[in-house]
Design a protein around this motif. Sequence first.
Motif, PDB file in Angstrom:
ATOM      1  N   TRP A 222      25.749  49.354  52.283  1.00 25.37           N
ATOM      2  CA  TRP A 222      26.501  50.857  52.300  1.00 25.37           C
ATOM      3  C   TRP A 222      27.955  50.533  53.059  1.00 25.37           C
ATOM      4  O   TRP A 222      28.335  51.868  52.896  1.00 25.37           O
ATOM      5  N   ASP A 223      28.207  49.648  53.414  1.00 27.01           N
ATOM      6  CA  ASP A 223      29.610  49.572  54.024  1.00 27.01           C
ATOM      7  C   ASP A 223      30.833  48.908  53.166  1.00 27.01           C
ATOM      8  O   ASP A 223      30.567  47.953  52.518  1.00 27.01           O
ATOM      9  N   ASP A 224      31.691  50.141  52.781  1.00 25.84           N
ATOM     10  CA  ASP A 224      32.905  49.679  52.031  1.00 25.84           C
ATOM     11  C   ASP A 224      34.198  49.844  52.739  1.00 25.84           C
ATOM     12  O   ASP A 224      35.161  49.743  52.278  1.00 25.84           O
ATOM     13  N   SER A 225      33.877  49.555  54.203  1.00 26.10           N
ATOM     14  CA  SER A 225      35.180  49.588  54.924  1.00 26.10           C
ATOM     15  C   SER A 225      36.270  48.390  54.559  1.00 26.10           C
ATOM     16  O   SER A 225      37.324  48.200  55.278  1.00 26.10           O
ATOM     17  N   ARG A 226      35.770  47.302  53.915  1.00 27.02           N
ATOM     18  CA  ARG A 226      36.530  46.146  53.698  1.00 27.02           C
ATOM     19  C   ARG A 226      37.748  46.342  52.971  1.00 27.02           C
ATOM     20  O   ARG A 226      38.443  45.620  52.903  1.00 27.02           O
ATOM     21  N   GLY A 227      37.667  47.589  52.300  1.00 25.73           N
ATOM     22  CA  GLY A 227      38.636  47.942  51.297  1.00 25.73           C
ATOM     23  C   GLY A 227      38.653  46.996  50.044  1.00 25.73           C
ATOM     24  O   GLY A 227      37.778  46.513  49.397  1.00 25.73           O
ATOM     25  N   GLU A 228      40.099  47.400  49.282  1.00 21.47           N
ATOM     26  CA  GLU A 228      40.252  47.099  48.006  1.00 21.47           C
ATOM     27  C   GLU A 228      40.674  45.450  48.028  1.00 21.47           C
ATOM     28  O   GLU A 228      41.576  44.996  48.773  1.00 21.47           O
ATOM     29  N   VAL A 229      40.490  44.660  46.897  1.00 20.12           N
ATOM     30  CA  VAL A 229      41.108  43.248  46.720  1.00 20.12           C
ATOM     31  C   VAL A 229      41.664  43.325  45.507  1.00 20.12           C
ATOM     32  O   VAL A 229      41.253  44.118  44.320  1.00 20.12           O
ATOM     33  N   LEU A 230      42.232  42.318  45.054  1.00 12.09           N
ATOM     34  CA  LEU A 230      42.854  42.055  43.766  1.00 12.09           C
ATOM     35  C   LEU A 230      41.788  41.435  42.909  1.00 12.09           C
ATOM     36  O   LEU A 230      40.856  41.223  43.513  1.00 12.09           O
ATOM     37  N   SER A 231      41.909  41.225  41.658  1.00 13.04           N
ATOM     38  CA  SER A 231      40.955  40.334  40.809  1.00 13.04           C
ATOM     39  C   SER A 231      40.938  38.862  41.341  1.00 13.04           C
ATOM     40  O   SER A 231      42.128  38.176  41.708  1.00 13.04           O
ATOM     41  N   ALA A 232      40.156  38.213  40.640  1.00 15.24           N
ATOM     42  CA  ALA A 232      40.163  36.737  40.818  1.00 15.24           C
ATOM     43  C   ALA A 232      41.323  36.255  40.153  1.00 15.24           C
ATOM     44  O   ALA A 232      41.931  35.085  40.854  1.00 15.24           O
ATOM     45  N   ALA A 233      41.702  36.439  38.923  1.00 16.85           N
ATOM     46  CA  ALA A 233      42.589  36.024  38.153  1.00 16.85           C
ATOM     47  C   ALA A 233      44.050  36.252  38.712  1.00 16.85           C
ATOM     48  O   ALA A 233      45.045  35.482  38.759  1.00 16.85           O
ATOM     49  N   GLN A 234      44.036  37.546  39.503  1.00 16.02           N
ATOM     50  CA  GLN A 234      45.430  37.651  40.154  1.00 16.02           C
ATOM     51  C   GLN A 234      45.616  37.183  41.595  1.00 16.02           C
ATOM     52  O   GLN A 234      46.751  36.790  41.761  1.00 16.02           O
ATOM     53  N   THR A 235      44.577  36.568  42.131  1.00 22.98           N
ATOM     54  CA  THR A 235      44.430  36.092  43.270  1.00 22.98           C
ATOM     55  C   THR A 235      45.093  34.679  43.010  1.00 22.98           C
ATOM     56  O   THR A 235      46.006  33.954  43.561  1.00 22.98           O
ATOM     57  N   ALA A 236      44.622  33.999  41.854  1.00 24.90           N
ATOM     58  CA  ALA A 236      44.710  32.572  41.478  1.00 24.90           C
ATOM     59  C   ALA A 236      46.369  32.648  40.972  1.00 24.90           C
ATOM     60  O   ALA A 236      46.902  31.472  41.434  1.00 24.90           O
ATOM     61  N   GLN A 237      46.754  33.643  40.234  1.00 24.18           N
ATOM     62  CA  GLN A 237      48.132  33.570  39.753  1.00 24.18           C
ATOM     63  C   GLN A 237      49.218  33.731  40.868  1.00 24.18           C
ATOM     64  O   GLN A 237      50.220  33.072  40.866  1.00 24.18           O
ATOM     65  N   TYR A 238      48.740  34.431  41.857  1.00 28.88           N
ATOM     66  CA  TYR A 238      49.624  34.565  43.045  1.00 28.88           C
ATOM     67  C   TYR A 238      49.852  33.081  43.744  1.00 28.88           C
ATOM     68  O   TYR A 238      51.060  32.592  43.986  1.00 28.88           O
ATOM     69  N   PHE A 239      48.895  32.401  43.954  1.00 23.18           N
ATOM     70  CA  PHE A 239      49.023  30.721  44.397  1.00 23.18           C
ATOM     71  C   PHE A 239      49.750  29.853  43.241  1.00 23.18           C
ATOM     72  O   PHE A 239      50.486  28.946  43.608  1.00 23.18           O
ATOM     73  N   ALA A 240      49.388  30.180  41.888  1.00 19.82           N
ATOM     74  CA  ALA A 240      50.197  29.391  41.180  1.00 19.82           C
ATOM     75  C   ALA A 240      51.606  29.631  40.969  1.00 19.82           C
ATOM     76  O   ALA A 240      52.357  28.797  40.848  1.00 19.82           O
TER      77      ALA A 240
END
Length: 326
Positions: A222-240
């Motif tokens: 029930w806890d959504d306090s962690r908020g929003e994240v990018l997609s896996a592809a966007q995360t990988a692309q950031y580091f690439a």
Amino acid sequence: MKKRYWFGVIIIVGVVALLAARSFFVPRTLELPELNGELHAVETSHDGLTRHYRVYVPATLQPQAPLLFVFHGSLSTGEVMREMGARQFDRMADQRGLIVVYPDGIERHWNDCRASASYAANQRNIDDVGFVRQMIEELVRYHRADPARVYATGLSNGGHMVLRLALEAPSLMAGYAPIVANLPVDDNLDCDKQGQPVNIALIEGTDDPVNPYDGGVVKLLWDDSRGEVLSAAQTAQYFADLAGYTKGPEPFDLADTEPADDGYISAQLWYGRTHRVGLFTMQGGGHVLPSVNTSFGVLGGDIRDVDAADLIWTFLTADTQAAGLP
């Protein structure tokens, strides 16, 4: 009478919720390996707090051994994380001659980069990066570990802790491997990006009910306090992008050695320059780590074609042949 009734309902709901949360983090182990090393419990003090971590040391350990940190997820401990991985990180330590470290977060959480997270480690702004630095110093001093060969992996909240290390302390470790953890969106980011490339392997599940593969709000029960994240592809692309890759990744599938599980692993790799970036997608996989000997149940699909320990270690140490990579 009504008060007693509602009190009873509250107790029942609480017990059900507790059992549900417990089932999220205590998977079923199918088989444990035979080990030859020892597990040591360590208590230390950092930033005015008593901190704990466990260290698995193989029976025959050479000086200048590498270190691998394994960070637990939310509501968990290093001891539980060791069992979630069916002690496969320890098995690999025996085979490869490395030291494995299982730290404990404050009140069973890590202070990761998600600004909105409601747990105490985040709200109290615990200096977990500093704690990691201190553990490295202690392990170098007491076990003569190699400070140039330090690696980190972690699951869920532990994976987000690994992302924090990769963003804020990119030169601290030789490689990072967050599992089922995407970078927070900028509006939910509470880390100081250093903007430096790192060796990194991201392991993500397409059917993850907690950390959405395609991005969105992270929700634990029930806890959504962690908020929003990018997609896996966007995360990988950031580091690439940080590593200077201008061409797309090389895609391929890992061998589907266990047809009875819920899927397989596809990979997108950026390598051939100074830093390696990999996105390993558990097709049909949930909020789990790939494990030959663990069943995660309600967290989504299991992937039992390879152990996370082997996949992570062989990719981050550039032993691609051993990992079954081209």
